[in-house]
Motif scaffolding. Structure first.
Motif, short mmCIF file in Angstrom:
data_model
loop_
_atom_site.label_atom_id
_atom_site.label_comp_id
_atom_site.label_asym_id
_atom_site.label_seq_id
_atom_site.Cartn_x
_atom_site.Cartn_y
_atom_site.Cartn_z
N CYS A 276 0.84 -1.21 0.00
CA CYS A 276 0.00 0.00 0.00
C CYS A 276 0.87 1.26 0.00
CB CYS A 276 -0.93 0.00 1.20
SG CYS A 276 -2.01 1.44 1.25
N CYS A 279 -0.07 3.80 3.10
CA CYS A 279 0.37 3.57 4.48
C CYS A 279 1.70 2.82 4.53
CB CYS A 279 -0.69 2.78 5.22
SG CYS A 279 -0.96 1.14 4.52
N GLY A 283 -1.16 -0.79 6.85
CA GLY A 283 -2.59 -1.04 6.98
C GLY A 283 -3.35 0.26 7.15
N CYS A 284 -4.31 0.51 6.26
CA CYS A 284 -5.10 1.74 6.33
C CYS A 284 -6.45 1.48 5.66
CB CYS A 284 -4.36 2.90 5.67
SG CYS A 284 -4.25 2.76 3.87
N CYS A 287 -6.26 0.26 1.88
CA CYS A 287 -5.91 -1.14 1.64
C CYS A 287 -6.73 -2.07 2.53
CB CYS A 287 -4.42 -1.36 1.87
SG CYS A 287 -3.87 -0.91 3.53
ZN LIG Z 1 -2.83 1.10 3.29
#
Ligand SMILES: [Zn+2]
Lengths: 361, 669
Positions: A276, A279, A283-284, A287
């Motif tokens: 991604c 981020c 993890g965001c 995504c």
């Molecule tokens: Zn992300």
């Protein structure tokens, strides 16, 4: 008459003092000229008068006095010249002051339009592939069932047709016309049109259509699909090409991962995910907390596709025993959305200048 | 597909953390979209691709897990005791339509209807399934576990205790379990009694034989249905059920036997009934086991890597394949594997797609853009440089000209046709939208296709350029605002022509399009061909849009204009001498086009004239009504020498005579 050298020197000092006193208030070119006339005038100038008065001096004294007076002349000339330069500089400065602008007022910006963000993105994608020796090919948007589905190993009633809800077209004559659901149909056309030699390296960018309409699906969107066919083309080449492409487009620092998938026209089928870029893989929302963005579908061309093309050509050009190939496809809209952080695909198609003018174009 | 981790563990040992399991399954093609943690357990949400119906159940996923971690599937307990009279004395089955149903198996069960035990309820509920009754729950359980849908008939409600599988009669009606009365076609399959249909084959059971509290004996069906028949049938009825989803993708032809045995085992385990002796197995079209070759060189050619023989064997054996090339036996549940390439994919998947090295294929020819593609990019650059922004509009619109392509299934009723122009509807809608945002100046273009029906062929798709200029571009504080007018439009066309190497455009007054102002529009010709039009929108139209100022629109057909790259420019030697120019003040009829004056000048001026242009124009004032005064600037030049005033004057006199001949008056002459 100067009685003596001493007397002359005294007069020179006095003259100098007079000169300074006169030069001081001379504020313009005319003032300077009258000072020049008064002291250095050929006929009536004070220095000339002094020169004329040297007659009574002895030869030695006269020579020295002459030198003295010439120095005086040079000195006065130089002072006059300096005064002139300084006056001009002052006048120049005054003029510039008079002409000064408020430079903080807005400038006159030449009119500038913007390229559409999908077009900029498409050209960026095209350019990466052009640099790797690809051609750009685009077929018709209104297609027939053969090129869009059947040749791609999706006979009527194939479950995969459900994944691509199709717009059908109602025209007199051919009964199986539709709006292409992917630009893979262009790959079939290219292979049929370029039957010799069986060497293909193309991308097919263009508009495609599916019956879907929400913030992540537009009934019209744009895809870019690629096809490479030749002797000895393998999954390794597919992976290398996709990695090179994604790295060129997004930067080397984002890892790419592959996972097996299914498309009717490729086997094996592989999807590629990009770490991604929002981020950095932590993890965001973009995504969905996975750290990976699904970016591209691909696979080795299914031999059934080559067989369909050969069947249509009436001879074996793309012999699946001799040639292999890979194909890939990705959504231009999706790439543009990821690049720019756009959350509603429909913005691309509205022509809202408040949206379009946010891009450098 | 939701898979409960604890259930999976009953079928295969899992020693890795659930996140690792999810990542590994994803890599081999079972994409885990999410992990839901529940107390002491987890649910994996797996997106199973349409070809892998064998993985739409716990056992199938467990098989992939076993290969991933080089372990083996745990045995499935299908043992049970048989009691009572032979099943075949209680129920008969006949298949009238073997093309619909290659195999139909059944067992007869004596049941005690009631609720399911807690473990069964909880397992189904964890997967989002509602518990209904022990027997219904067991059918669901077996389907989720093994992928084989089963159906329980109340035996007492089967007339004559005889089931027939047949095609429906045209117009036959059947009430399905959801209470809907369905009108069937001859292409629908039914499981029927002697007369009336009892269940919609492979899709949903019927109401008349539904089990309930009073049910004592169950006829339990487990069949293999022809995928295409189920798919067509379900689609025609607009139905999609767990059963049809599996059958239409091709279930396991050997699945029915195992599924019935597993059901009987579980029935006994939960104490909800007993199974009568004997499996009813009507099998008119036995399956032929596919045997395939897998050449190592082919495998290498496709994957680009050597997979050691031992590893290949291990992968294939773990997935249920038996034997050796050239006769590798495909397991019954892998209907998707029928060719060598399918085996290559299986080996590749479990070898590890990410372990295959990356290479770049050598390019054997140069690539690059075609001339039309280069020119389209250039065209776009010129337009953007000229201050216009690009828009992209939908190809489908509300209305279009005759010969438009119609959609048979438009998404919205207001967009049923493909566009025949980019302007209206099109750019005018974009204008309307931006006006509604309070925007005063709109300068836009679009490059895209229009579509026209062609008899017996694919529609004609022509590439066009359209533009729209309206209002005043952001006014600088030092200047007066000037709204766009016709000459901005025609000038833009001239700019494009010079930048793109088209012949100089000619504007012919007329009204080529009904949306245009008849006095302020022109056909555009270049190189003797009409290539488009430009003009102001009709006043009525502008009023409807709420426009304060004119909107200028234009459209050019690009297909021809950008088909070929123009020849390279030819250099002309630079003149050594400066030229000279003369201005003429020409008073003529207002109706005389400036272009006629220009061509009269060119015709009369002789070879020294380099250029002629209108440099000023006015009407009114002291001029008589109907007259206009044009200042025409004539530029003279000779390359190698200075011109004499006599020879220039000679030319000017000839021009004056010619202009007078056209009824013009020359002022100041
Ligand atoms: Zn992300």
């Amino acid at each position: 008459m100067a009685d003596s050298l001493e007397d002359l020197k005294a007069r020179v000092r006095a003259l100098k003092a007079d000169f300074e006193a006169a030069l001081g208030p001379a504020g313009d070119a005319t003032g300077l000229q009258s000072v020049r006339d008064r002291f250095l005038g050929r006929k009536a100038g004070a220095v000339t008068a002094l020169l004329k008065s040297l007659g009574g001096l002895a030869d030695d004294a006269r020579r020295e006095a002459g030198r003295e007076l010439n120095e005086l002349k040079d000195d006065l000339e130089a002072k006059l010249e300096a005064a002139k330069t300084s006056l001009e500089a002052k006048a120049g400065a005054l003029r510039l002051e008079r002409e000064s602008l408020d430079v903080t007022l807005p400038g006159r910006v030449p009119a500038r339009g913007r390229r559409h963000p999908l077009v900029s993105t498409r050209e960026a994608l095209e350019d990466v592939f052009l640099s790797m020796g690809y051609e750009v090919y685009d077929g018709p948007e209104v297609e027939d069932d053969f090129h869009c589905f059947e040749a791609l190993n999706m006979p009527p009633d194939h479950p995969a047709r459900d994944m691509q809800d199709t717009f059908y077209v109602d025209v007199p004559g051919p009964s199986d016309l539709l709006l292409r659901t992917h630009t893979s149909s262009g790959q079939i056309r290219y292979m049929l049109e370029n039957a010799h030699p069986p060497e293909v390296r193309i991308i097919c960018p263009g508009k495609v259509y599916r019956r879907d309409n929400d913030i992540t699906h537009s009934p019209m969107f744009q895809q870019i699909e690629g096809l490479v066919v030749g002797r000895g083309i393998s999954v390794s080449d597919l992976k290398g090409t996709i990695e090179a492409f994604l790295h060129r487009l997004f930067g080397e620092k984002y890892p790419v991962r592959f996972r097996c998938s299914y498309f009717p026209y490729t086997e094996p089928s592989v999807e590629a995910d990009l770490s991604c870029i929002v981020c950095d893989g932590k993890g965001c929302r973009v995504c969905k907390q996975t750290g990976w963005i699904e970016i591209l579908g691909s696979g080795m061309v299914d031999p059934a596709v080559f067989e369909k093309v050969n069947e249509h050509l009436g001879r074996v050009v793309y012999d699946p025993e001799e040639v292999t190939g890979f194909a890939f496809g990705l959504g231009i809209d999706r790439v543009a959305m990821i690049r720019h952080g756009i959350d509603d695909i429909r913005l691309f198609y509205g022509g809202d200048l408040r949206f379009l003018e946010q891009f450098r174009g | 597909m939701r898979i409960l981790l604890s259930w999976l563990r009953e079928h295969v040992e899992v020693t890795v953390p659930v996140e690792t399991l999810a990542a590994d399954l994803t890599e081999v093609g079972l994409a885990v979209d999410g992990i839901e943690n529940i107390p002491g357990d987890a649910v994996l949400d797996i997106d199973v691709t349409t070809n892998r119906v064998d993985c739409m159940n716990v056992r199938g996923v467990a098989r992939e897990v076993a290969v991933l971690y080089k372990t083996s599937l745990k045995p499935l307990d299908v043992t049970f005791a048989e009691t009572g009279a032979l099943a075949s004395t209680a129920l008969t089955v006949a298949i009238d339509a073997p093309d619909l149903c290659p195999r139909f198996c059944a067992r007869v069960l004596d049941v005690k209807m009631g609720p399911s035990p807690p473990w069964l309820r909880e397992r189904l509920e964890a997967l989002g399934q509602r518990s209904i009754s022990n027997i219904v729950d067991l059918t669901n359980y077996v389907m989720l576990e093994l992928g084989q849908p089963t159906h329980a008939f109340d035996l007492a409600k089967i007339p004559g205790a005889a089931l027939r599988v047949r095609w429906a009669r045209e117009g036959e009606s059947l009430q399905t379990l959801d209470g809907v009365e369905r009108k069937l076609k001859a292409s629908h399959g039914v499981v029927s009694g002697p007369e009336i249909g009892l269940a919609l084959a492979g899709i949903m059971g019927g109401a008349s034989s539904e089990i309930g509290d009073g049910t004592r004996t169950v006829a339990l069906e487990a069949a293999y249905w022809d995928p295409l028949s189920i798919r067509r049938g379900a689609r025609a009825l607009g139905m999609h059920t767990e059963a049809s989803h599996r059958f239409e993708r091709g279930a396991d032809p050997e699945g029915p036997v195992t599924a019935l045995a597993r059901f009987a085992h579980l029935l006994q385990k939960i104490g909800a009934g007993t199974t009568r002796p004997g499996l009813i197995d009507v099998h008119p079209a036995p399956r032929r086991t596919a045997r395939l070759a897998l050449r190592p060189e082919r495998q290498r050619a496709v994957l680009g890597v050597d997979v050691p023989d031992a590893q290949r064997r291990q992968i294939l054996a773990g997935l249920g394949f038996k034997g050796e090339t050239p006769a590798i036996e495909v397991p019954s549940w892998r209907g998707d594997v029928s060719r060598e390439i399918d085996l290559v994919e299986e080996v590749g998947r479990h070898y590890g797609i990410n372990k295959i090295p990356s290479t770049l294929p050598p390019a054997r020819r140069p690539g690059g853009l075609r001339p039309a593609q280069v020119l389209e990019r250039r065209l776009r650059d010129v337009l953007v440089g000229a201050g216009l922004s690009e828009v992209v509009s939908y190809s489908f619109v509300s209305r279009a000209d005759a010969g438009a392509v119609r959609l048979s299934n438009p998404l919205a009723d207001n967009q049923p046709v493909l566009r025949t122009s980019l302007v209206d509807p099109g750019l005018t809608d974009v204008l309307r939208l931006n006006l509604s945002h309070g925007r005063r100046d709109v300068r836009i273009f679009e490059i895209g296709r229009v579509y026209q029906v062609r008899e017996g062929q694919l529609p004609r798709e022509d590439s066009r350029l359209a533009f729209l200029l309206s209002g005043t571009p952001a006014r600088h504080w030092s200047e007066k605002a000037r709204p766009a007018d016709f000459f901005d439009g025609s000038g833009l066309v001239e700019l494009l022509a010079s930048a793109m190497g088209w012949s100089r455009p000619v504007f012919e007054k007329g009204n080529p399009e009904p949306i245009l102002h008849s006095g302020r529009s022109a056909a555009v010709r270049t190189g003797g061909q009409q290539v488009g039009w430009v003009g102001a929108l009709q006043p009525e139209f502008s009023k409807d849009l709420g426009l304060r100022q004119e909107a200028i629109v234009g459209e050019l057909v690009l297909s021809e204009l950008i088909a070929k790259a123009p020849a390279a420019e030819r250099f002309a030697t630079l003149p050594t001498q400066p030229g000279t120019s003369r201005d003429l003040s020409v008073v003529c009829d207002r109706g005389l086009p400036a272009r006629d004056i220009e061509s009269t000048v060119r015709g009369a001026a002789g070879r020294l004239l380099r250029d002629v242009m209108v440099s000023d124009r006015f009407e009114g004032g002291s001029l008589p009504a109907g007259k206009v005064s044009l200042t025409v600037t004539l530029r003279y030049q000779e390359k190698e020498r200075t011109l004499t005033s006599e020879e220039v004057q000679e030319s000017v006199s000839a021009v004056v005579t010619a202009l007078k001949g056209r009824g013009a008056e020359i002022r100041g002459e």
